[in-house]
Design a protein around this motif. Structure first.
Motif, PDB file in Angstrom:
ATOM      1  N   GLU A  75     -77.825  75.424 -39.546  1.00  0.00           N
ATOM      2  CA  GLU A  75     -77.792  76.307 -40.626  1.00  0.00           C
ATOM      3  C   GLU A  75     -77.709  76.015 -42.122  1.00  0.00           C
ATOM      4  OE1 GLU A  75     -76.148  80.475 -38.141  1.00  0.00           O
ATOM      5  OE2 GLU A  75     -75.010  79.562 -39.796  1.00  0.00           O
ATOM      6  N   ALA A  76     -77.179  74.837 -42.069  1.00  0.00           N
ATOM      7  CA  ALA A  76     -76.966  74.158 -43.424  1.00  0.00           C
ATOM      8  C   ALA A  76     -78.140  73.332 -43.758  1.00  0.00           C
ATOM      9  CB  ALA A  76     -75.678  73.458 -43.376  1.00  0.00           C
ATOM     10  N   GLY A  77     -79.143  73.125 -42.876  1.00  0.00           N
ATOM     11  CA  GLY A  77     -80.119  72.329 -43.041  1.00  0.00           C
ATOM     12  C   GLY A  77     -80.141  70.866 -42.485  1.00  0.00           C
ATOM     13  N   ALA A  78     -79.425  70.591 -41.540  1.00  0.00           N
ATOM     14  CA  ALA A  78     -79.197  69.464 -41.204  1.00  0.00           C
ATOM     15  C   ALA A  78     -80.834  69.060 -40.320  1.00  0.00           C
ATOM     16  CB  ALA A  78     -78.304  69.225 -40.193  1.00  0.00           C
ATOM     17  N   GLN A  79     -81.302  68.095 -40.534  1.00  0.00           N
ATOM     18  CA  GLN A  79     -82.404  67.643 -39.775  1.00  0.00           C
ATOM     19  C   GLN A  79     -82.270  67.392 -38.429  1.00  0.00           C
ATOM     20  OE1 GLN A  79     -84.456  64.229 -41.178  1.00  0.00           O
ATOM     21  NE2 GLN A  79     -86.455  64.639 -40.263  1.00  0.00           N
ATOM     22  N   ARG A  80     -81.090  66.608 -38.069  1.00  0.00           N
ATOM     23  CA  ARG A  80     -80.673  66.100 -36.627  1.00  0.00           C
ATOM     24  C   ARG A  80     -79.167  66.355 -36.563  1.00  0.00           C
ATOM     25  NH1 ARG A  80     -82.335  60.326 -35.068  1.00  0.00           N
ATOM     26  NH2 ARG A  80     -81.789  60.936 -33.157  1.00  0.00           N
ATOM     27  N   VAL A  81     -78.655  66.835 -35.553  1.00  0.00           N
ATOM     28  CA  VAL A  81     -77.348  66.758 -34.927  1.00  0.00           C
ATOM     29  C   VAL A  81     -77.017  66.404 -33.591  1.00  0.00           C
ATOM     30  CG1 VAL A  81     -75.347  68.530 -34.912  1.00  0.00           C
ATOM     31  CG2 VAL A  81     -77.175  69.189 -36.277  1.00  0.00           C
ATOM     32  N   ILE A  82     -76.372  65.379 -33.696  1.00  0.00           N
ATOM     33  CA  ILE A  82     -76.262  64.402 -32.619  1.00  0.00           C
ATOM     34  C   ILE A  82     -74.613  64.678 -32.107  1.00  0.00           C
ATOM     35  CG2 ILE A  82     -76.446  62.384 -31.499  1.00  0.00           C
ATOM     36  CD1 ILE A  82     -78.515  61.471 -33.986  1.00  0.00           C
ATOM     37  N   ILE A  83     -74.397  65.010 -30.819  1.00  0.00           N
ATOM     38  CA  ILE A  83     -73.257  64.875 -30.139  1.00  0.00           C
ATOM     39  C   ILE A  83     -73.273  63.548 -29.534  1.00  0.00           C
ATOM     40  CG2 ILE A  83     -71.718  65.982 -28.407  1.00  0.00           C
ATOM     41  CD1 ILE A  83     -72.151  67.933 -30.732  1.00  0.00           C
ATOM     42  N   ALA A  84     -72.219  62.804 -29.888  1.00  0.00           N
ATOM     43  CA  ALA A  84     -72.097  61.333 -29.329  1.00  0.00           C
ATOM     44  C   ALA A  84     -70.597  61.370 -28.759  1.00  0.00           C
ATOM     45  CB  ALA A  84     -72.198  60.589 -30.635  1.00  0.00           C
ATOM     46  N   GLU A  85     -70.970  60.360 -27.591  1.00  0.00           N
ATOM     47  CA  GLU A  85     -69.608  60.156 -26.982  1.00  0.00           C
ATOM     48  C   GLU A  85     -69.423  59.007 -25.861  1.00  0.00           C
ATOM     49  OE1 GLU A  85     -66.730  59.628 -26.915  1.00  0.00           O
ATOM     50  OE2 GLU A  85     -65.422  61.288 -25.935  1.00  0.00           O
ATOM     51  N   GLY A  86     -68.557  58.314 -25.943  1.00  0.00           N
ATOM     52  CA  GLY A  86     -68.519  57.259 -24.536  1.00  0.00           C
ATOM     53  C   GLY A  86     -67.550  57.346 -23.893  1.00  0.00           C
ATOM     54  N   VAL A  87     -67.450  57.496 -22.547  1.00  0.00           N
ATOM     55  CA  VAL A  87     -66.409  57.929 -21.749  1.00  0.00           C
ATOM     56  C   VAL A  87     -65.484  56.799 -21.805  1.00  0.00           C
ATOM     57  CG1 VAL A  87     -67.545  59.582 -20.488  1.00  0.00           C
ATOM     58  CG2 VAL A  87     -67.914  57.270 -19.597  1.00  0.00           C
ATOM     59  N   SER A  88     -64.224  56.950 -20.889  1.00  0.00           N
ATOM     60  CA  SER A  88     -63.462  55.840 -20.928  1.00  0.00           C
ATOM     61  C   SER A  88     -63.842  54.741 -19.843  1.00  0.00           C
ATOM     62  CB  SER A  88     -62.063  56.369 -20.509  1.00  0.00           C
ATOM     63  OG  SER A  88     -62.160  56.880 -19.227  1.00  0.00           O
ATOM     64  N   TYR A  89     -63.174  53.636 -19.988  1.00  0.00           N
ATOM     65  CA  TYR A  89     -63.687  52.417 -19.173  1.00  0.00           C
ATOM     66  C   TYR A  89     -63.155  52.898 -17.572  1.00  0.00           C
ATOM     67  CZ  TYR A  89     -63.269  48.017 -16.535  1.00  0.00           C
ATOM     68  OH  TYR A  89     -63.190  47.016 -15.753  1.00  0.00           O
ATOM     69  N   GLY A  90     -61.812  53.557 -17.645  1.00  0.00           N
ATOM     70  CA  GLY A  90     -61.512  54.163 -16.216  1.00  0.00           C
ATOM     71  C   GLY A  90     -62.449  55.135 -15.569  1.00  0.00           C
ATOM     72  N   THR A  91     -63.113  55.973 -16.512  1.00  0.00           N
ATOM     73  CA  THR A  91     -64.157  57.064 -15.894  1.00  0.00           C
ATOM     74  C   THR A  91     -65.343  56.246 -15.366  1.00  0.00           C
ATOM     75  OG1 THR A  91     -63.399  58.815 -17.643  1.00  0.00           O
ATOM     76  CG2 THR A  91     -65.781  58.804 -16.530  1.00  0.00           C
ATOM     77  N   LYS A  92     -65.883  55.124 -15.988  1.00  0.00           N
ATOM     78  CA  LYS A  92     -67.075  54.477 -15.240  1.00  0.00           C
ATOM     79  C   LYS A  92     -66.241  53.596 -13.940  1.00  0.00           C
ATOM     80  CE  LYS A  92     -69.475  53.686 -19.679  1.00  0.00           C
ATOM     81  NZ  LYS A  92     -70.218  52.841 -20.372  1.00  0.00           N
ATOM     82  N   ALA A  93     -65.327  52.640 -14.275  1.00  0.00           N
ATOM     83  CA  ALA A  93     -64.971  51.741 -13.133  1.00  0.00           C
ATOM     84  C   ALA A  93     -64.108  52.349 -11.905  1.00  0.00           C
ATOM     85  CB  ALA A  93     -64.117  50.768 -13.834  1.00  0.00           C
ATOM     86  N   GLY A  94     -63.184  53.536 -12.394  1.00  0.00           N
ATOM     87  CA  GLY A  94     -62.460  54.034 -11.286  1.00  0.00           C
ATOM     88  C   GLY A  94     -63.065  55.543 -10.682  1.00  0.00           C
ATOM     89  N   ARG A  95     -63.807  56.235 -11.740  1.00  0.00           N
ATOM     90  CA  ARG A  95     -64.258  57.533 -11.362  1.00  0.00           C
ATOM     91  C   ARG A  95     -65.799  57.536 -10.968  1.00  0.00           C
ATOM     92  NH1 ARG A  95     -60.818  59.075 -15.859  1.00  0.00           N
ATOM     93  NH2 ARG A  95     -59.099  60.178 -15.236  1.00  0.00           N
ATOM     94  N   GLY A  96     -66.442  56.302 -11.303  1.00  0.00           N
ATOM     95  CA  GLY A  96     -67.869  56.045 -10.941  1.00  0.00           C
ATOM     96  C   GLY A  96     -68.826  56.855 -11.831  1.00  0.00           C
ATOM     97  N   ARG A  97     -68.568  57.347 -13.055  1.00  0.00           N
ATOM     98  CA  ARG A  97     -69.348  58.395 -13.776  1.00  0.00           C
ATOM     99  C   ARG A  97     -69.610  57.906 -15.033  1.00  0.00           C
ATOM    100  NH1 ARG A  97     -71.743  62.068 -10.639  1.00  0.00           N
ATOM    101  NH2 ARG A  97     -70.075  63.516  -9.220  1.00  0.00           N
ATOM    102  N   THR A  98     -70.880  57.560 -15.612  1.00  0.00           N
ATOM    103  CA  THR A  98     -71.185  57.364 -16.849  1.00  0.00           C
ATOM    104  C   THR A  98     -71.051  58.539 -17.960  1.00  0.00           C
ATOM    105  OG1 THR A  98     -73.572  58.114 -16.741  1.00  0.00           O
ATOM    106  CG2 THR A  98     -72.984  55.896 -15.722  1.00  0.00           C
TER     107      THR A  98
END
Length: 245
Positions: A75-98
């Motif tokens: 609404e304010a006129g942003a051209q792009r709005v990006i939700i960014a994140e990186g899961v924890s190391y434990g989520t990848k190594a222990g829970r097996g999820r990206t």
């Protein structure tokens, strides 16, 4: 005397639905000048979410709040709005999820894209090696290029407890931008200073605290206890928002 930082708080009497969350987000930002005070037409906005594991709120950010912020930035006129994140190391190594899998599982990707935004798994982003000026323990960061170069950087942490830092709020939320190696190495007795050093590269322009469903007890993982606060807290000074939270 320096001007005191401004923090706004909006609370609902009952658990809000998506429409009410959008209204609350608009109100909490209007109290600190409105979204147009931070986002201008043509901007690329990156919103650092809090999705460190494949568990719903209060472990992770409410997808309805993430979508509401996309709507307001657009609404304010942003051209792009990006939700960014990186899961924890434990989520990848222990829970097996990206990260991308977690964003899909929790409905964040669907909600954000429906609102006109994009999602970015930070492990897929190009990295820029940055020396951290005046750092105490984290002297170099392979910083996500999209976050480093965006026009506006917004932080949306959850109000949760944490076994190592007592609380994990806006400052701690940036742990998720690091590489897996730096995340793993960062969980030591100097973690509180470690997360502060991350912000020496670039400060958030705006911090919006998701306290719709907060957490107490043995957090920040699935063992924490949910506490319905039905609240959103916001301000341009991240430390002030954390202190109020």
């Amino acid at each position: 005397m320096d001007k005191q930082p401004m923090v706004s708080i909006v609370r609902n009497d009952t658990a809000p639905d998506a429409e009410r969350i959008l209204a609350m987000a608009r109100e909490v930002l209007d109290l600190i000048g409105g979204i147009s005070s931070y986002v201008t037409p043509g901007d690329t906005v990156v919103i650092k979410a809090n999705v460190f594991a494949p568990f719903p709120p209060p472990v992770t950010v409410d997808r309805r709040l993430a979508a509401a912020l996309v709507v307001l930035c657009k609404e304010a006129g942003a051209q792009r709005v990006i939700i960014a994140e990186g899961v924890s190391y434990g989520t990848k190594a222990g829970r097996g999820r990206t990260t991308r899998e977690c964003l899909k599982l929790l409905g964040v990707q669907t909600a954000v894209e429906a609102a006109g935004g994009e999602v970015l798994a930070l492990e897929d982003d190009e990295r820029v090696s940055v020396d951290v000026a005046d750092a105490f323990c984290l002297h170099r960061i392979d910083y996500p290029k999209t976050m480093l170069e965006c026009d506006v950087l917004i932080n949306i942490p959850c109000m949760t407890t944490h076994g190592m830092t007592l609380a994990t709020l806006g400052v701690k939320n940036y742990q998720g931008i690091l590489t897996d190696e730096q995340k793993y190495e960062g969980h030591r007795d100097d973690i509180s200073q470690h997360v502060v050093d991350i912000h020496r590269v670039r400060l958030s322009d705006l911090t919006i605290m998701d306290a719709l469903l907060a957490m107490e007890g043995n957090g920040a993982g699935e063992a924490g206890l949910p506490v319905p606060l039905n609240t959103i807290i916001a301000g341009p000074d991240m430390v002030a928002v954390d202190a109020v939270s």
